[in-house]
Motif scaffolding. Structure first.
Motif, PDB file in Angstrom:
ATOM      1  N   ASN A 178       1.269   3.217  -3.209  1.00 27.62           N
ATOM      2  CA  ASN A 178       0.104   3.943  -3.728  1.00 27.62           C
ATOM      3  C   ASN A 178       0.531   5.204  -4.492  1.00 27.62           C
ATOM      4  O   ASN A 178       1.288   6.030  -3.973  1.00 27.62           O
TER       5      ASN A 178
ATOM      6  N   SER B 229      -2.900   2.854  -8.228  1.00 25.10           N
ATOM      7  CA  SER B 229      -3.370   2.782  -6.845  1.00 25.10           C
ATOM      8  C   SER B 229      -2.749   1.585  -6.133  1.00 25.10           C
ATOM      9  O   SER B 229      -2.258   0.635  -6.764  1.00 25.10           O
ATOM     10  N   ALA B 230      -2.816   1.586  -4.803  1.00 28.18           N
ATOM     11  CA  ALA B 230      -2.202   0.533  -4.001  1.00 28.18           C
ATOM     12  C   ALA B 230      -2.776  -0.835  -4.321  1.00 28.18           C
ATOM     13  O   ALA B 230      -2.036  -1.832  -4.432  1.00 28.18           O
TER      14      ALA B 230
ATOM     15  N   THR C 295       0.820  -1.222   0.000  1.00 25.39           N
ATOM     16  CA  THR C 295       0.000   0.000   0.000  1.00 25.39           C
ATOM     17  C   THR C 295       0.851   1.268   0.000  1.00 25.39           C
ATOM     18  O   THR C 295       0.379   2.336  -0.410  1.00 25.39           O
TER      19      THR C 295
END
Length: 485
Positions: free
Chosen positions: A200, A206-207, A197
């Motif tokens: 990100n 995105s993560a 994550t």
């Protein structure tokens, strides 16, 4: 050709069928190798077969179960997964996975374990990687369908391959190690996903997209290693180009299996006989026990992070990290109960004990209000349902004779287990949060069903074994063979 010129046959050192007793003491009494040397040979098989298959199963479960981590990491919001869209994505994996199970044992025999298992593993890793680039949620449904089709034959092929290398009372520990590595994957998927994550926004992704990309790359790497390390079936290793033992050592493996259950030699494939195995009621009973185990196990995999976040109030990062400890505890219980099962030649009592652990944990997880009791419930539920997976696998493997029947049984067994996965992905509905009471009660009922079915099978096996003792019955065309309960 004189007797002196004749190549020794694996049956040369095997006692007449009528005198066989399926005990480890008898099996370990080998005319060539001492007990210590036997253990060394088997450990070499463990390293090449169990560990490699375990790592491949590890990435298999990561790719199958990373949906929950991706959902917590922002996938639901970005793909607008309102209503039951997330459930649709989760369940789409299972129809092809269930329908194509039966072909796994056939393909692994025809294509060979090395090419088949490492090949499908590499391809589904590449497909998983592509999940990081989807634009709409239906595209993710398509990807899950493809992965389900590719993974369909993998697990039954692994279960079948392992069963051909080991005796009945050596097998639960091997299944436990094989599945334990998958549990380790499940345990650390959350931590790995949490680490991802922090990527990100990297390269504009995105993560949750990086979760699919990174884990897909790991799968492709493990599949490549597997192509170099995996081994063939024991009856084909003497002529294989991937030999890692001497011919005498392979002969020992074959003698040992022949003494235990007398099915080391593979009959020519016959479709009628293969599917006729479906008339054996025991095969379906084993499958429904496994279905009951996997329903809870899959439900925990898919929804435990959401239960932590929505039900207990933990943050996204904490929910992902807390995914690991219950699976570590499940690994301990799995190893301990498997060791007891193999040492004392019992199967049913282990299944019942683990089901009771699950039944104890589920109400704590779903019907208490404090964080502490719900956390205890999460531990007990995860421990019991996952420890029962190798126990159910060994229960089935111990009570099936004949290689093609064993292959069919593995396909049915894992197919019903996959049906449990489909059930587990549906019973914990978004609208039931944070308690998920319908799902909890369903899992309790299935755990009770495990206990009932094991008890009924135990009575059946006891009666049939008594008939064997009186000389009234021969099980699987092998005099002296008895069921393990």
């Amino acid at each position: 050709m004189t007797d002196a010129d004749r190549k020794p046959d694996l049956r040369d050192h095997v006692e007449p069928v009528e005198s066989r007793k399926p005990t480890l003491e008898h099996i370990d009494d080998d005319p060539v190798y001492s007990y210590k040397d036997q253990r060394k040979i088997i450990r070499r098989v463990d390293i090449r077969l169990i560990l490699m298959l375990g790592f491949m199963h590890c990435v298999c479960l990561i790719d199958r179960g990373n949906l929950g981590s991706a959902a917590v990491a922002g996938m639901k919001k970005e793909l607008d997964l309102i209503g039951n869209r997330y459930n649709k994505i989760a369940v789409s994996f299972f129809p092809p996975y269930i329908c194509l199970q039966v072909f796994g044992p056939i393909l692994v025999r025809k294509i060979g374990p090395v090419n088949y298992l490492s090949g499908v593993c590499f391809i589904w890793g590449a497909v998983m990687l592509s999940g990081g680039f989807v634009k709409e949620w239906p595209q993710l449904v398509g990807i899950r369908i493809i992965i389900g089709a590719l993974e369909a034959g993998f697990f039954p092929a692994c279960v079948y391959l392992i069963s051909t290398w080991y005796t009945r009372y050596d097998i639960q520990r091997r299944y436990a190690i094989f599945y334990l590595l998958g549990c380790v994957a499940s345990a650390f998927t959350g931590i790995l996903s949490y680490g991802i994550t922090f990527m990100n926004g990297l390269q504009g992704l995105s993560a949750w997209r990086w979760i699919f990309i990174i884990q897909g790359l790991i799968t492709c790497a493990i599949a490549t290693v597997g192509w170099f390390i995996l081994v063939d079936f024991p009856d084909r290793m003497e002529s294989s180009k991937r030999k890692f033992m001497s011919n005498d050592e392979y002969e020992f493996i074959l003698r040992r299996i022949e003494k235990d259950r007398g099915d080391v030699l593979l009959e020519p494939f016959n479709a009628r006989k293969y599917f006729a195995a479906g008339l054996d009621i025991n095969i379906w009973a084993f499958g429904f026990i496994y279905f009951s185990c996997t329903t809870t196990a899959y439900a925990v995999t898919y929804f435990l992070p959401s239960i932590y976040e929505k039900g207990m109030g933990f943050s996204e990062g904490t929910s992902l990290c807390l995914f690991a400890p219950p699976y570590a505890a499940a690994g301990v219980l799995m190893v301990v109960t498997s060791w007891i099962g193999d040492k004392y030649h019992i199967r049913g009592p282990i299944l019942i004990f683990n089901a009771l652990v699950t039944i104890t944990g589920l109400p704590l997880l779903g019907f208490t209000s404090g964080v502490a009791p719900r956390m205890v419930g999460a531990f007990l539920t995860t421990m019991g349902c996952n420890a029962n997976i190798p126990a159910a696998m060994a229960y089935q493997a111990n009570n099936i004779r004949g290689q093609w029947k064993r292959a069919f049984a593995s396909a049915v067994f894992v197919g019903l287990g996959a049906s449990g996965g489909m059930t587990g992905s549906l019973i914990f509905r978004t609208q039931d949060a944070p308690g998920y009471h319908p799902g909890i009660l369903t899992c309790v009922g299935l755990s009770v069903l495990i206990i009932i079915m094991v008890m009924l099978l135990s009575v059946r096996f006891y009666i049939l074994n008594k008939r064997v003792d009186r000389g009234e019955l021969v099980i699987g065309n092998l005099p002296g063979f008895k069921y393990t309960y």
